[in-house]
Design an enzyme around this catalytic site. Structure first.
Site, PDB file in Angstrom:
ATOM      1  N   LYS A  95      38.649 -20.404  -1.754  1.00 13.42           N
ATOM      2  CA  LYS A  95      37.841 -21.094  -2.387  1.00 13.42           C
ATOM      3  C   LYS A  95      36.524 -21.200  -1.885  1.00 13.42           C
ATOM      4  O   LYS A  95      36.415 -21.193  -0.461  1.00 13.42           O
ATOM      5  CB  LYS A  95      38.486 -22.621  -2.603  1.00 13.42           C
ATOM      6  CG  LYS A  95      37.937 -23.701  -3.383  1.00 13.42           C
ATOM      7  CD  LYS A  95      37.722 -25.080  -2.595  1.00 13.42           C
ATOM      8  CE  LYS A  95      36.500 -25.762  -3.175  1.00 13.42           C
ATOM      9  NZ  LYS A  95      35.751 -26.487  -2.019  1.00 13.42           N
ATOM     10  N   HIS A  96      35.492 -21.304  -2.661  1.00 17.93           N
ATOM     11  CA  HIS A  96      34.056 -21.393  -2.094  1.00 17.93           C
ATOM     12  C   HIS A  96      33.260 -22.333  -2.790  1.00 17.93           C
ATOM     13  O   HIS A  96      33.275 -22.527  -3.917  1.00 17.93           O
ATOM     14  CB  HIS A  96      33.497 -19.991  -1.977  1.00 17.93           C
ATOM     15  CG  HIS A  96      32.055 -20.103  -1.393  1.00 17.93           C
ATOM     16  ND1 HIS A  96      31.863 -19.875  -0.110  1.00 17.93           N
ATOM     17  CD2 HIS A  96      30.678 -20.278  -1.781  1.00 17.93           C
ATOM     18  CE1 HIS A  96      30.694 -19.783   0.218  1.00 17.93           C
ATOM     19  NE2 HIS A  96      29.920 -20.202  -0.654  1.00 17.93           N
ATOM     20  N   SER A  97      32.803 -23.313  -2.089  1.00 16.68           N
ATOM     21  CA  SER A  97      31.902 -24.274  -2.689  1.00 16.68           C
ATOM     22  C   SER A  97      30.287 -24.041  -2.110  1.00 16.68           C
ATOM     23  O   SER A  97      30.188 -23.852  -1.101  1.00 16.68           O
ATOM     24  CB  SER A  97      32.045 -25.545  -2.219  1.00 16.68           C
ATOM     25  OG  SER A  97      31.033 -26.535  -2.398  1.00 16.68           O
ATOM     26  N   THR A 134      33.380 -28.272   6.341  1.00 15.61           N
ATOM     27  CA  THR A 134      34.608 -28.874   6.408  1.00 15.61           C
ATOM     28  C   THR A 134      35.452 -28.655   7.651  1.00 15.61           C
ATOM     29  O   THR A 134      36.139 -29.465   7.880  1.00 15.61           O
ATOM     30  CB  THR A 134      35.400 -27.601   5.453  1.00 15.61           C
ATOM     31  OG1 THR A 134      35.277 -27.630   3.916  1.00 15.61           O
ATOM     32  CG2 THR A 134      37.010 -27.789   5.663  1.00 15.61           C
ATOM     33  N   ARG A 182      16.731 -14.224   5.850  1.00 12.54           N
ATOM     34  CA  ARG A 182      16.331 -14.964   4.629  1.00 12.54           C
ATOM     35  C   ARG A 182      16.079 -16.320   4.810  1.00 12.54           C
ATOM     36  O   ARG A 182      14.926 -16.782   4.096  1.00 12.54           O
ATOM     37  CB  ARG A 182      17.687 -14.872   3.756  1.00 12.54           C
ATOM     38  CG  ARG A 182      17.927 -13.463   3.030  1.00 12.54           C
ATOM     39  CD  ARG A 182      19.181 -13.465   2.285  1.00 12.54           C
ATOM     40  NE  ARG A 182      19.204 -14.387   1.177  1.00 12.54           N
ATOM     41  CZ  ARG A 182      20.517 -15.157   0.913  1.00 12.54           C
ATOM     42  NH1 ARG A 182      21.583 -14.852   1.469  1.00 12.54           N
ATOM     43  NH2 ARG A 182      20.347 -16.021  -0.104  1.00 12.54           N
ATOM     44  N   SER A 197      25.935 -12.096  -0.627  1.00 12.81           N
ATOM     45  CA  SER A 197      26.032 -13.137   0.592  1.00 12.81           C
ATOM     46  C   SER A 197      27.639 -13.842   0.658  1.00 12.81           C
ATOM     47  O   SER A 197      28.290 -13.478   1.376  1.00 12.81           O
ATOM     48  CB  SER A 197      25.132 -14.047   0.879  1.00 12.81           C
ATOM     49  OG  SER A 197      25.390 -15.227   1.708  1.00 12.81           O
ATOM     50  N   LYS A 202      34.073 -13.476   1.267  1.00 12.91           N
ATOM     51  CA  LYS A 202      35.138 -13.395   0.534  1.00 12.91           C
ATOM     52  C   LYS A 202      35.956 -12.369   0.758  1.00 12.91           C
ATOM     53  O   LYS A 202      37.181 -12.193   0.893  1.00 12.91           O
ATOM     54  CB  LYS A 202      34.896 -13.768  -0.827  1.00 12.91           C
ATOM     55  CG  LYS A 202      34.317 -15.341  -1.304  1.00 12.91           C
ATOM     56  CD  LYS A 202      35.136 -16.438  -0.910  1.00 12.91           C
ATOM     57  CE  LYS A 202      34.637 -17.139   0.366  1.00 12.91           C
ATOM     58  NZ  LYS A 202      35.228 -18.216   0.981  1.00 12.91           N
TER      59      LYS A 202
HETATM   60  N1  URA Z   1      26.063 -19.941   0.752  1.00  9.98           N
HETATM   61  C1  URA Z   1      26.173 -18.509   1.245  1.00  9.98           C
HETATM   62  O1  URA Z   1      27.118 -18.191   1.662  1.00  9.98           O
HETATM   63  N2  URA Z   1      25.250 -17.481   1.224  1.00  9.98           N
HETATM   64  C2  URA Z   1      23.784 -17.954   0.384  1.00  9.98           C
HETATM   65  O2  URA Z   1      23.015 -16.934   0.485  1.00  9.98           O
HETATM   66  C3  URA Z   1      24.001 -19.150  -0.035  1.00  9.98           C
HETATM   67  C4  URA Z   1      24.883 -20.104  -0.013  1.00  9.98           C
END
Ligand code: URA
Length: 448
Positions: A95-97, A134, A182, A197, A202
């Protein structure tokens, strides 16, 4: 678990001309797979200087990457370090927020979906920004180990169905290099660069399916719905092209999630939800996300069925029991699950903010609350800053709630007067009371 070493570990160095590579993107021409491979190889072997990487980033920011380029770039980033490999039949879910204020959903979802029989592997990056990540939140629990070795991590997923850890394996190291550049070259808010990114990390984590929670609003990376939708669509499109199961949910981050923001306070609120109570909107969001995760894992035939399974697990105590097991497996004081007030720190000084008029709360700015929390010591400005887990901001009213003159809107839990003063410079501006009640919708859209 197997791990694959990075594709750039050997001595083979391809021919790569940094100037030609930049010029091609500057002129709006597409790169091919080999060129991306050679580019990332040059980054890993440090044969391209940062100023050339930065120039390419700006060209890519301005001219974009098409889907083929995005896939080649993402795969090359993912292959720049170790890759975790799980058998696909395990249907491991990740899961990624995209990050927000008061976002404690991971703390709930990991034990919740594991309690329903799914396997979830959650590797988290370090938190940097207005609130802790987290890992910082869970580190409020005495004794807990949030940096498991690869063997410990996989062993725990096998044994209890879930684990949460900071990256102990160097996943997608080239991505880290790009992210840092960046950050200082004005090239963060680019949909293709964000997509590459996120998905590269993932992919390196090895899961079978991904759930993306794309936050939208003042406290999020994406402030407007069009951009959030564009990012969600691209995340889903590219993940699917790479053979992954995937769902993205766009959720509101104009106001913080739930009633509490702050590291130990968010663990306390997650425990409330895992115990079958807690704020109803946060519970509903967790159940919706859990439903999709259970569906992707094969534990539920549909997302709705998954949501029902998850609701039972919250209400019958099995989700809380899994949380206890998770904390105990990672050496934390698992009595936190039954007695969070005793185990978790809370700052003892309290400052209350009251409304000067009656009406309805019309604004509760997530960004300002996040900045206020950071000023209290609850977030970082630099990676070296030490988080104070005990400070918190409690939101007693949410947008759309009725307010009487003199009602307490927010409580600030703090440890140092000067930090309180600094926090007040944000928090005093974060709210507004108006004449009409407009509730905000928490789940804005879904992308499959
Ligand atoms: N979260 C990330 O992991 N990479 C991004 O570029 C922006 C948010």
């Amino acid at each position: 678990m197997q791990t694959d070493i990075g594709i750039f570990e050997g001595n083979k160095v391809m021919n790569f001309n940094g100037i030609e590579f930049i010029e091609k993107k500057r002129d709006g021409l597409p790169h091919n797979e080999e060129e991306f491979h050679a580019f990332i190889e040059a980054v890993m072997h440090k044969t391209i200087p940062d100023y050339q990487i930065s120039a390419w980033l700006m060209a890519a920011f301005l001219n974009g990457l098409d889907d083929d380029e995005l896939i080649y770039f993402t795969l090359a980033l993912a292959g720049s370090g170790k890759t975790m490999i799980y058998p696909p039949e395990e249907r491991i879910i990740d899961k990624h927020s995209t990050g927000g204020v008061g976002d404690k959903t991971t703390l709930v979802l990991v034990p919740l979906v594991a309690a329903c029989g799914a396997r979830i592997s959650k590797l988290s990056g370090p938190g940097l920004g207005y609130t802790g990540g987290t890992i910082d939140k869970l580190e409020s629990i005495p004794g807990i180990n949030m940096h498991l070795s690869e063997d410990e991590f996989r062993g725990q997923v096998d044994k209890i169905g879930c684990a949460i850890s900071g990256h102990s394996v160097k996943l997608a190291p080239a991505e880290g290099k790009f992210y840092k550049l960046r950050d200082v070259t004005g090239t963060v808010p680019s949909i293709p660069l964000i997509t590459a990114s996120i998905i590269s990390k993932k992919l390196a984590g090895g899961a079978y399916g991904y759930l993306f929670d794309v936050k939208c609003g003042s406290g999020a990376f994406m402030n407007d719905i069009e951009k959030a939708r564009e990012l969600a669509q691209k995340l889903v499109e590219i993940s699917k092209k790479l053979g992954k199961e995937c769902v993205a949910v766009i959720t509101d981050m104009e106001q913080p999630l739930g009633e509490w923001t702050g590291n130990s306070a968010e663990v306390r609120e997650a425990i409330e939800i895992l115990s079958g109570s807690g704020p109803s909107d946060t519970r509903e969001l967790c159940l919706t996300l859990a439903g999709h995760m259970l569906n992707m894992s094969g534990r539920a035939g549909t997302a709705d069925e998954g949501t029902q399974l998850a609701a039972q697990a919250l209400d019958n105590g099995t989700a809380l029991k899994k949380f206890e097991e998770l904390i105990s497996a990672q050496n934390g004081d698992s009595s936190v699950a039954r007695d969070p007030e005793r185990v978790l720190p809370r700052a003892s000084s309290v400052c209350e903010i009251r409304s000067d008029r009656k009406g309805y709360l019309s604004r509760l700015d997530a960004l300002l609350i996040g900045e206020g929390l950071r000023a209290l010591g609850g977030g970082r400005l630099t990676q070296e800053d030490i988080i104070d887990p005990s400070v918190a901001i409690q939101l007693l009213k949410k947008v759309g709630d009725k307010v009487c003159q003199g009602d307490v809107l927010l409580r600030i839990y703090y440890n140092h007067d000067e930090q309180l003063l600094s926090a007040l410079s944000y928090v005093n501006k974060c709210w507004q009371v108006g004449d009409s009640a407009v509730k905000r919708k928490l789940i804005i859209d879904m992308v499959y």
